[in-house]
Design an enzyme around this catalytic site. Structure first.
Site, short mmCIF file in Angstrom:
data_model
loop_
_atom_site.label_atom_id
_atom_site.label_comp_id
_atom_site.label_asym_id
_atom_site.label_seq_id
_atom_site.Cartn_x
_atom_site.Cartn_y
_atom_site.Cartn_z
N ASP A 58 0.80 -1.23 0.00
CA ASP A 58 0.00 0.00 0.00
C ASP A 58 0.83 1.28 0.00
OD1 ASP A 58 -2.58 -1.03 -0.20
OD2 ASP A 58 -2.92 -1.13 1.96
N HIS A 159 -11.85 7.02 4.14
CA HIS A 159 -10.97 8.20 4.14
C HIS A 159 -11.78 9.36 3.55
CE1 HIS A 159 -6.94 5.81 3.99
NE2 HIS A 159 -7.01 6.43 5.15
N ASP A 161 -10.92 11.54 1.48
CA ASP A 161 -10.70 11.75 0.04
C ASP A 161 -11.46 10.75 -0.84
OD1 ASP A 161 -9.13 9.46 0.23
OD2 ASP A 161 -7.27 10.43 -0.41
N ALA A 247 -7.98 -2.19 -3.71
CA ALA A 247 -7.36 -1.91 -2.40
C ALA A 247 -8.11 -0.79 -1.69
CB ALA A 247 -5.90 -1.52 -2.58
N CYS A 253 -5.63 9.03 -4.09
CA CYS A 253 -4.87 8.29 -3.07
C CYS A 253 -3.45 8.00 -3.52
CB CYS A 253 -5.52 6.95 -2.78
SG CYS A 253 -7.23 7.02 -2.34
N1 ARG Z 1 -5.47 -0.20 1.10
C1 ARG Z 1 -5.23 1.14 1.55
C2 ARG Z 1 -5.74 1.30 2.97
O1 ARG Z 1 -6.74 0.69 3.30
C3 ARG Z 1 -5.88 2.13 0.62
C4 ARG Z 1 -5.60 3.54 0.97
C5 ARG Z 1 -6.36 4.53 0.11
N2 ARG Z 1 -5.92 5.86 0.35
C6 ARG Z 1 -6.70 6.95 0.42
N3 ARG Z 1 -6.13 8.08 0.56
N4 ARG Z 1 -8.01 6.87 0.40
O2 ARG Z 1 -5.18 2.00 3.77
#
Ligand code: ARG
Length: 259
Positions: A58, A159, A161, A247, A253
């Site tokens: 990640d 998140h 974003d 993911a 992201c």
């Molecule tokens: N697999 C990552 C997590 O769960 C994805 C992160 C996505 N990042 C974001 N800024 N939305 O942390």
């Protein structure tokens, strides 16, 4: 940005990740990432790279590294141990470039730009699934700005974003259902122009767009959103980042803003 050489679905820390049923195709991910890199460069962005590290799948989601303000780097405290291992990698990158590393109190989780996005002089900060609200006050003190805390209500939009995207100093995209009623009220009272995103486009990560001036880099297939953006004078550039959706991430992201 960080090239996805070692990107895979190796664990499950959000509802999008399913190791067995939705594995990622790394070679396709590399192609999709390269198309994003090329697009941002064409639009005039200068992209700096982080060297990928085996065993940190990640790490490609650099938006979660922290928050950059001039020479200051507010370092993330990740919620899950799987991602806590990325901390020293991000920290070294910023240290080597002469930034001042500002860690937050260890008791409060914070996942960087993934949960902190400015509209004008106000920082909108998400909490609950990944970041803790206790981190917000410290961030406001460091940056010397107003921070408005927004509770995230739907685990798929874990998140900020993934459900909120500032377009310029007064306009933002948002997916209303990802917030509670109070959060929607705060957003409505503090952003002059709000563009609501329909569920089908939000679930395609339409809110996880990247702004470069008046240009918007958007996940392909968000038809309603694309139309709304063009109607308001934005230029939309569509890209498919499907491998990263597995993911729980998309365009935004994969990028951390440095200036
Ligand atoms: N697999 C990552 C997590 O769960 C994805 C992160 C996505 N990042 C974001 N800024 N939305 O942390």
């Amino acid at each position: 940005m960080c090239p996805p050489d070692y990107y895979r679905i190796e664990y499950e820390i959000n509802p999008w990740m399913d190791r067995r049923r939705r594995p990622a195709d790394t070679s396709l991910a590399v192609k999709q990432w390269q198309a994003l890199y090329a697009r941002l460069t064409t639009l005039g962005a200068t992209v700096k790279l982080l060297t990928p590290v085996p065993g940190l799948p990640d790490l490609v989601f650099t938006a979660n590294a922290g928050l950059v303000a001039g020479e200051k780097f507010i370092r993330s405290n990740f919620r899950f141990p799987q991602r806590q291992r990325e901390i020293p990698v991000f920290e070294t990158w910023f240290k080597e470039r002469g930034c001042r590393i500002l860690p937050l109190p260890a008791a409060a989780c914070f996942e960087g730009e993934g949960d902190a996005l400015p509209v004008g002089k106000t920082l909108f900060a998400g909490y609950r699934m990944r970041s803790d609200i206790q981190s917000h006050q410290t961030i406001g003190e460091i940056l010397g700005c107003e921070v408005l805390s927004l509770e995230l209500a739907d685990p798929r939009f874990y998140h900020l974003d993934t459900c909120f995207c500032p377009l310029d100093g007064r306009t933002a995209l948002y997916f209303p259902e990802a917030f509670d009623e109070y959060g929607r009220k705060v957003v409505a009272a503090s952003v002059s122009e709000l563009i609501p995103v329909a569920a089908e486009d939000a679930l395609r990560f339409g809110c996880n767009a990247i702004m470069v001036g008046k240009d918007v880099v958007l996940q392909a297939g968000c038809e309603g959103l694309n139309r709304d953006l063009r109607r308001r004078g934005f230029t939309v550039h569509e890209l498919d980042l499907s491998e990263f959706h597995k993911a729980g991430g998309s365009a935004k992201c994969l990028v951390l803003r440095l200036n």
